[in-house]
Write a protein that holds these residues in place. Structure first.
Motif, mmCIF file in Angstrom:
data_model
loop_
_atom_site.group_PDB
_atom_site.id
_atom_site.type_symbol
_atom_site.label_atom_id
_atom_site.label_comp_id
_atom_site.label_asym_id
_atom_site.label_seq_id
_atom_site.Cartn_x
_atom_site.Cartn_y
_atom_site.Cartn_z
ATOM 1 N N LEU A 156 31.614 47.061 41.238
ATOM 2 C CA LEU A 156 32.886 46.936 40.526
ATOM 3 C C LEU A 156 33.898 47.943 41.028
ATOM 4 C CD1 LEU A 156 32.001 46.452 36.756
ATOM 5 C CD2 LEU A 156 33.157 44.874 38.305
ATOM 6 N N ARG B 218 35.067 47.375 44.665
ATOM 7 C CA ARG B 218 35.996 46.263 44.884
ATOM 8 C C ARG B 218 37.420 46.636 44.458
ATOM 9 N NH1 ARG B 218 33.816 42.060 40.312
ATOM 10 N NH2 ARG B 218 35.432 42.406 38.774
ATOM 11 N N GLU B 219 37.538 47.469 43.434
ATOM 12 C CA GLU B 219 38.869 47.990 43.077
ATOM 13 C C GLU B 219 39.435 48.823 44.220
ATOM 14 O OE1 GLU B 219 40.272 47.383 39.971
ATOM 15 O OE2 GLU B 219 38.530 46.059 39.759
ATOM 16 N N ARG C 266 40.697 46.701 47.016
ATOM 17 C CA ARG C 266 42.009 46.171 46.657
ATOM 18 C C ARG C 266 43.097 47.213 46.943
ATOM 19 N NH1 ARG C 266 45.224 41.717 45.716
ATOM 20 N NH2 ARG C 266 45.957 42.809 47.533
ATOM 21 N N GLU D 98 33.462 35.718 40.720
ATOM 22 C CA GLU D 98 34.200 36.690 39.919
ATOM 23 C C GLU D 98 34.792 37.784 40.812
ATOM 24 O OE1 GLU D 98 32.011 39.170 37.214
ATOM 25 O OE2 GLU D 98 33.950 40.171 36.884
ATOM 26 N N GLU D 99 33.977 38.210 41.786
ATOM 27 C CA GLU D 99 34.430 39.220 42.731
ATOM 28 C C GLU D 99 35.658 38.725 43.492
ATOM 29 O OE1 GLU D 99 31.152 41.559 44.511
ATOM 30 O OE2 GLU D 99 31.864 40.644 46.368
ATOM 31 N N MET E 28 37.729 36.251 42.670
ATOM 32 C CA MET E 28 38.857 35.994 41.768
ATOM 33 C C MET E 28 39.577 37.285 41.406
ATOM 34 S SD MET E 28 38.720 32.656 40.315
ATOM 35 C CE MET E 28 38.726 32.689 38.544
ATOM 36 N N SER E 29 38.787 38.363 41.212
ATOM 37 C CA SER E 29 39.371 39.572 40.635
ATOM 38 C C SER E 29 40.258 40.323 41.613
ATOM 39 C CB SER E 29 38.276 40.489 40.094
ATOM 40 O OG SER E 29 37.456 40.911 41.151
ATOM 41 N N ILE E 30 40.009 40.220 42.916
ATOM 42 C CA ILE E 30 40.806 41.048 43.835
ATOM 43 C C ILE E 30 41.648 40.262 44.837
ATOM 44 C CG2 ILE E 30 39.283 43.061 43.652
ATOM 45 C CD1 ILE E 30 38.234 42.354 46.448
ATOM 46 N N PRO F 94 43.907 32.636 42.655
ATOM 47 C CA PRO F 94 42.711 32.493 41.822
ATOM 48 C C PRO F 94 42.988 31.784 40.491
ATOM 49 C CG PRO F 94 42.753 34.675 42.799
ATOM 50 C CD PRO F 94 44.033 34.009 43.197
ATOM 51 N N GLN F 95 44.043 32.192 39.803
ATOM 52 C CA GLN F 95 44.315 31.582 38.498
ATOM 53 C C GLN F 95 44.654 30.099 38.635
ATOM 54 O OE1 GLN F 95 44.184 33.611 35.484
ATOM 55 N NE2 GLN F 95 43.896 31.541 34.692
ATOM 56 N N TYR G 65 41.515 28.119 39.262
ATOM 57 C CA TYR G 65 40.750 28.046 38.002
ATOM 58 C C TYR G 65 41.375 27.027 37.040
ATOM 59 C CZ TYR G 65 38.493 29.690 33.689
ATOM 60 O OH TYR G 65 37.787 29.765 32.508
#
Ligand code: ADP
Ligand code: MG
Length: 362
Positions: free
Chosen positions: A180, A183-184, A187, A205-206, A208-210, A228-229, A232
């Protein structure tokens, strides 16, 4: 730097079936915009690494071309493409210190690019600061944690200021918490450097999040590209709908009849203007509203407490075999749920309908 893939295809002779080909990358046509973080996403074996290796030059395409901006790099060897590569296993030189590992790519620069010792040290320190390992420069890789080793690998990939940074499942060897955090960091590093970055992962999830953009692939084929959004919210087919989201989307068999969506003999939603046909219905877990008069009746299995929300687990005779269904409901509105049946109203924008034959969105 912008990366353009044109009819890019890679075939391998099958490892298991003699005389057969595996099409690992099947006719990719895509323009990867400059300066963004792209998540290349798909299940294991779908061709992600092959796609990345084609871009880096480690693999030669069977067909098609690769451009960095307007330059055709299809025939260039990896070292002439100016790509930074990071793999799952950090692949550091064990006998070299952190600083020596980072400097390594600078040492064989030739001609006008040749750097003095001082310049190399300064550059190494600059990227070490960027990935926050500048306090560890004298250590050997074995004296570092997995996360620190991966940062060294990223620093090494960045030290020559690559045209494109390519990362192949770079976080897979890290434990959950470090994954976690790293990955931040990725970014942040990408934002600060502005280097066009392609990040391969099987973890939706990985990605999508970054990611600024995700590319969802299946069996060598790009299924969908988008923010990503957006992907989805508007999946183009059943595969994409099922691949994105945790908990996963709920899938049932249904039917469009007379402008209504039926699951079993209940009309759960109006779908005016849609042709009659057999469909799969995908309902996101957040798409259910508990409603004693709701049109959709299910058999309650249990309620799992999650804190802010509860997870209502239920079954339905039309659901996909072997899976329970799951609704995520705000805790305060789930107070009365117990035993027997539950009824729901469905949020229209959380329900997706797919043709049963083609599995394409209706
Ligand atoms: P991913 O990285 O998404 O897990 P890969 O790109 O590694 O997928 O592999 C895609 C497909 O190509 C798989 O079916 C794999 O077995 C096959 N493949 C990859 N490399 C080779 C190779 N060198 N020879 C034969 N088949 C290969
Ligand atoms: Mg792979």
């Amino acid at each position: 730097m912008k990366v353009v893939l044109e009819n890019l295809t890679k075939r391998f002779a099958s490892r298991t079936e003699k005389g057969k080909d595996v099409i690992a990358v099947n006719n990719f046509n895509i323009e990867i915009p400059d300066g963004q973080l792209i998540g290349l996403l798909g299940p294991s074996g779908c061709g992600k690494s092959t796609a990345l290796n084609l871009i880096s030059g480690l693999e030669v395409p069977s067909e098609g071309r690769i451009f960095f901006e307007d330059k055709d790099v299809t025939k260039l060897p990896p070292e002439e493409r100016g790509v930074g590569l990071v793999f799952q296993n950090y692949a550091l030189y064990p006998h070299l210190t952190v600083e020596q590992n980072i400097i390594f790519p600078l040492q064989n620069l030739k001609g006008s690019q040749k750097m003095s010792k001082e310049a190399m040290h300064a550059k190494a320190l600059e990227v070490a600061k960027l990935v926050q390992i500048d306090a560890l420069m004298e250590r050997k890789p074995r004296e570092l944690s997995g996360g620190q080793q991966q940062r060294v690998a990223i620093a090494r990939a960045l030290v020559k200021i690559p045209n494109v940074l390519l990362l192949d499942e770079p976080l897979s060897n890290l434990d959950a918490r470090l994954r976690l955090q790293t990955r931040e960091e990725l970014r942040r590093i990408q934002r600060e450097t502005g280097v066009t970055t392609i990040f391969v992962t099987h973890d939706q999830e990985e990605a999508m999040s970054i990611s600024d953009l995700i590319i969802v692939m299946k069996s060598g084929v790009i299924n969908q590209v988008g923010k990503p959004q957006d992907v989805y919210d508007e999946p183009v087919n059943l595969f994409v709908a099922q691949f994105l989201g945790t908990p996963a989307i709920n899938t049932l068999e249904g039917e469009i009849r007379d402008g209504k969506l039926y699951i079993g003999d209940e009309a759960v939603l109006d779908l005016p203007g849609k042709e009659d046909r057999a469909v799969y219905v995908g309902i996101r877990p957040e798409g259910f509203v508990l409603d004693p008069d709701g049109p959709f009746t299910c058999a309650l299995d249990r309620v799992e407490v999650m804190g802010r929300d509860v997870s209502v687990v239920f079954t339905h005779e039309k659901m996909q075999a072997g899976r329970n269904m799951r609704a995520i409901i705000p805790a305060e509105s789930a107070a009365g749920v117990s035993g027997g049946t539950v009824r729901f109203t469905l949020k229209p924008n959380k329900v997706f309908v797919f043709d049963k034959e083609s599995e394409e969105r209706v």
